[in-house]
Design a protein around this motif. Structure first.
Motif, PDB file in Angstrom:
ATOM      1  N   ASP A   1     -11.783 -44.033 -35.766  1.00 17.99           N
ATOM      2  CA  ASP A   1     -13.026 -44.760 -35.815  1.00 17.99           C
ATOM      3  C   ASP A   1     -13.977 -44.136 -36.762  1.00 17.99           C
ATOM      4  N   PRO A   2     -14.616 -44.962 -37.810  1.00 12.89           N
ATOM      5  CA  PRO A   2     -15.848 -44.295 -38.648  1.00 12.89           C
ATOM      6  C   PRO A   2     -16.781 -43.463 -37.793  1.00 12.89           C
ATOM      7  N   GLN A   3     -16.833 -43.922 -36.528  1.00 14.92           N
ATOM      8  CA  GLN A   3     -18.199 -43.139 -35.803  1.00 14.92           C
ATOM      9  C   GLN A   3     -17.493 -41.750 -35.159  1.00 14.92           C
ATOM     10  N   VAL A   4     -16.501 -41.361 -35.383  1.00 14.63           N
ATOM     11  CA  VAL A   4     -16.101 -40.199 -34.879  1.00 14.63           C
ATOM     12  C   VAL A   4     -16.509 -39.051 -35.884  1.00 14.63           C
ATOM     13  N   ASP A   5     -17.252 -38.197 -35.138  1.00 12.13           N
ATOM     14  CA  ASP A   5     -17.768 -37.026 -35.885  1.00 12.13           C
ATOM     15  C   ASP A   5     -16.732 -35.892 -36.237  1.00 12.13           C
TER      16      ASP A   5
ATOM     17  N   ASN B   1     -18.106 -32.060 -23.892  1.00  3.80           N
ATOM     18  CA  ASN B   1     -19.275 -33.116 -23.895  1.00  3.80           C
ATOM     19  C   ASN B   1     -19.306 -33.879 -25.067  1.00  3.80           C
ATOM     20  N   PHE B   2     -18.063 -34.176 -25.508  1.00  2.00           N
ATOM     21  CA  PHE B   2     -17.954 -34.865 -27.039  1.00  2.00           C
ATOM     22  C   PHE B   2     -18.712 -36.272 -26.891  1.00  2.00           C
ATOM     23  N   GLN B   3     -19.487 -36.663 -28.013  1.00  2.00           N
ATOM     24  CA  GLN B   3     -20.291 -37.804 -27.976  1.00  2.00           C
ATOM     25  C   GLN B   3     -19.717 -38.729 -28.653  1.00  2.00           C
ATOM     26  N   THR B   4     -18.612 -38.686 -29.527  1.00  2.00           N
ATOM     27  CA  THR B   4     -17.707 -39.682 -30.213  1.00  2.00           C
ATOM     28  C   THR B   4     -16.558 -39.783 -29.855  1.00  2.00           C
ATOM     29  N   LEU B   5     -16.218 -39.091 -28.881  1.00  2.00           N
ATOM     30  CA  LEU B   5     -14.596 -39.111 -28.312  1.00  2.00           C
ATOM     31  C   LEU B   5     -14.599 -39.108 -26.830  1.00  2.00           C
ATOM     32  N   THR B   6     -13.718 -39.826 -26.470  1.00  2.00           N
ATOM     33  CA  THR B   6     -13.456 -39.744 -24.949  1.00  2.00           C
ATOM     34  C   THR B   6     -12.067 -39.317 -24.736  1.00  2.00           C
ATOM     35  N   MET B   7     -11.863 -38.716 -23.308  1.00  2.00           N
ATOM     36  CA  MET B   7     -10.585 -38.321 -23.008  1.00  2.00           C
ATOM     37  C   MET B   7     -10.024 -39.236 -21.792  1.00  2.00           C
ATOM     38  N   LEU B   8      -8.818 -39.502 -22.155  1.00  2.00           N
ATOM     39  CA  LEU B   8      -8.303 -40.438 -21.036  1.00  2.00           C
ATOM     40  C   LEU B   8      -6.946 -39.873 -20.684  1.00  2.00           C
TER      41      LEU B   8
ATOM     42  N   ILE C   1      -6.762 -38.629 -26.522  1.00  2.00           N
ATOM     43  CA  ILE C   1      -8.012 -38.672 -27.090  1.00  2.00           C
ATOM     44  C   ILE C   1      -8.101 -39.904 -27.927  1.00  2.00           C
ATOM     45  N   ALA C   2      -9.439 -40.719 -27.397  1.00  2.00           N
ATOM     46  CA  ALA C   2      -9.666 -41.807 -28.280  1.00  2.00           C
ATOM     47  C   ALA C   2     -11.153 -41.584 -28.684  1.00  2.00           C
ATOM     48  N   ALA C   3     -11.635 -42.687 -29.393  1.00  2.00           N
ATOM     49  CA  ALA C   3     -12.816 -42.804 -30.124  1.00  2.00           C
ATOM     50  C   ALA C   3     -13.661 -43.361 -28.904  1.00  2.00           C
ATOM     51  N   LYS C   4     -14.944 -43.001 -28.688  1.00  2.00           N
ATOM     52  CA  LYS C   4     -15.708 -43.309 -27.540  1.00  2.00           C
ATOM     53  C   LYS C   4     -15.725 -44.826 -27.556  1.00  2.00           C
ATOM     54  N   GLY C   5     -15.622 -45.432 -26.184  1.00  2.00           N
ATOM     55  CA  GLY C   5     -15.383 -46.829 -26.015  1.00  2.00           C
ATOM     56  C   GLY C   5     -13.868 -47.416 -26.137  1.00  2.00           C
TER      57      GLY C   5
ATOM     58  N   GLU D   1      -5.586 -47.372 -28.427  1.00  2.00           N
ATOM     59  CA  GLU D   1      -6.366 -46.956 -29.914  1.00  2.00           C
ATOM     60  C   GLU D   1      -6.239 -45.280 -30.016  1.00  2.00           C
ATOM     61  N   GLY D   2      -5.664 -44.685 -29.096  1.00  2.00           N
ATOM     62  CA  GLY D   2      -5.949 -43.315 -29.105  1.00  2.00           C
ATOM     63  C   GLY D   2      -4.693 -42.379 -29.723  1.00  2.00           C
ATOM     64  N   ILE D   3      -4.935 -41.252 -29.333  1.00  2.00           N
ATOM     65  CA  ILE D   3      -3.759 -40.326 -29.683  1.00  2.00           C
ATOM     66  C   ILE D   3      -3.483 -39.575 -28.477  1.00  2.00           C
ATOM     67  N   VAL D   4      -2.052 -39.544 -28.437  1.00  2.00           N
ATOM     68  CA  VAL D   4      -1.429 -38.895 -27.130  1.00  2.00           C
ATOM     69  C   VAL D   4      -1.087 -37.501 -27.254  1.00  2.00           C
ATOM     70  N   ILE D   5      -1.964 -36.593 -26.564  1.00  2.00           N
ATOM     71  CA  ILE D   5      -1.800 -35.068 -26.583  1.00  2.00           C
ATOM     72  C   ILE D   5      -1.064 -34.651 -25.550  1.00  2.00           C
ATOM     73  N   ASP D   6       0.432 -34.279 -25.859  1.00  2.00           N
ATOM     74  CA  ASP D   6       1.191 -33.912 -24.909  1.00  2.00           C
ATOM     75  C   ASP D   6       1.808 -32.531 -25.133  1.00  2.00           C
ATOM     76  N   PRO D   7       1.164 -31.525 -24.287  1.00  2.00           N
ATOM     77  CA  PRO D   7       1.792 -30.243 -24.397  1.00  2.00           C
ATOM     78  C   PRO D   7       2.873 -29.655 -23.503  1.00  2.00           C
ATOM     79  N   TRP D   8       3.339 -30.699 -22.589  1.00  2.00           N
ATOM     80  CA  TRP D   8       4.426 -30.647 -21.791  1.00  2.00           C
ATOM     81  C   TRP D   8       5.776 -30.680 -22.380  1.00  2.00           C
TER      82      TRP D   8
END
Length: 188
Positions: free
Chosen positions: A41-45, A105-112, A131-135, A140-147
């Protein structure tokens, strides 16, 4: 007999897989994930995206070390489920990764969280952090899979993951609950 199963499994795992090496990430790996997060998202810092990428890679390796992962993920799951090891199944990685990223405490990202139900009877559910953009949601996000690779981070856009069909965690848990209730009602 039961006391022999775990040591035999550990010996077989060592013979088949050898000792696992510590997962490593290059600066290029981190930069690629950082750019992918920024492009959500363009709003992601940009600084938050970079920090999230660095943490995702470093924490994946740290979790594998904490869980004492020395075998393939499936064998490690068996060791956890049989009580030989305490942690290290996918849901542990997902919980711990989400918790660590939330500490920022990211302001422009959210963890799901997301779950992929098995495509066959021979597989099990798989959990991951997203990890997804806030909202935004998981799609719309990115899978973060360390397993998936025993502490070596795998990531992709949620819809682009060739191995799993991800759904929001609560949607899957609700569906499983409804199935269980329907089955109990039919039986009783």
């Amino acid at each position: 007999m039961k006391s022999l199963i775990a040591p035999l499994m550990m010996l077989a795992a060592a013979v088949l897989t050898g000792c696992a090496s510590a997962p490593t990430a290059t600066r290029t790996d981190v930069e690629a994930l950082s750019l992918a997060i920024q492009s959500l998202d363009p709003q992601v810092d940009a600084d938050e995206a970079r920090r999230a990428a660095e943490i995702a890679y470093s924490h994946s390796a740290r979790l594998a070390e904490q869980y004492n992962v020395t075998t393939s993920p499936i064998i490690h799951n068996t060791l956890v489920n049989s009580g030989v090891k305490e942690r290290g199944i996918c849901v542990h990685y997902a919980e711990d990764m989400q918790a660590r990223l939330n500490q920022e405490n990211f302001q422009t990202l959210t963890m799901l969280r997301a779950i992929a139900e098995p495509k066959s009877d021979f597989r099990i559910d798989h959990s991951t952090a997203v990890i997804a953009a806030k909202g935004d949601g998981i799609y719309e996000g990115i899978v973060i899979d360390p397993w998936r690779y025993g502490g070596k981070l795998y990531w992709s856009e949620t819809r682009e993951d060739p191995r799993y069909d991800w759904e929001p965690r609560l949607k899957v848990l609700r569906r499983k609950y409804e199935r269980r209730m329907a089955k109990e009602a039919a039986e009783g």
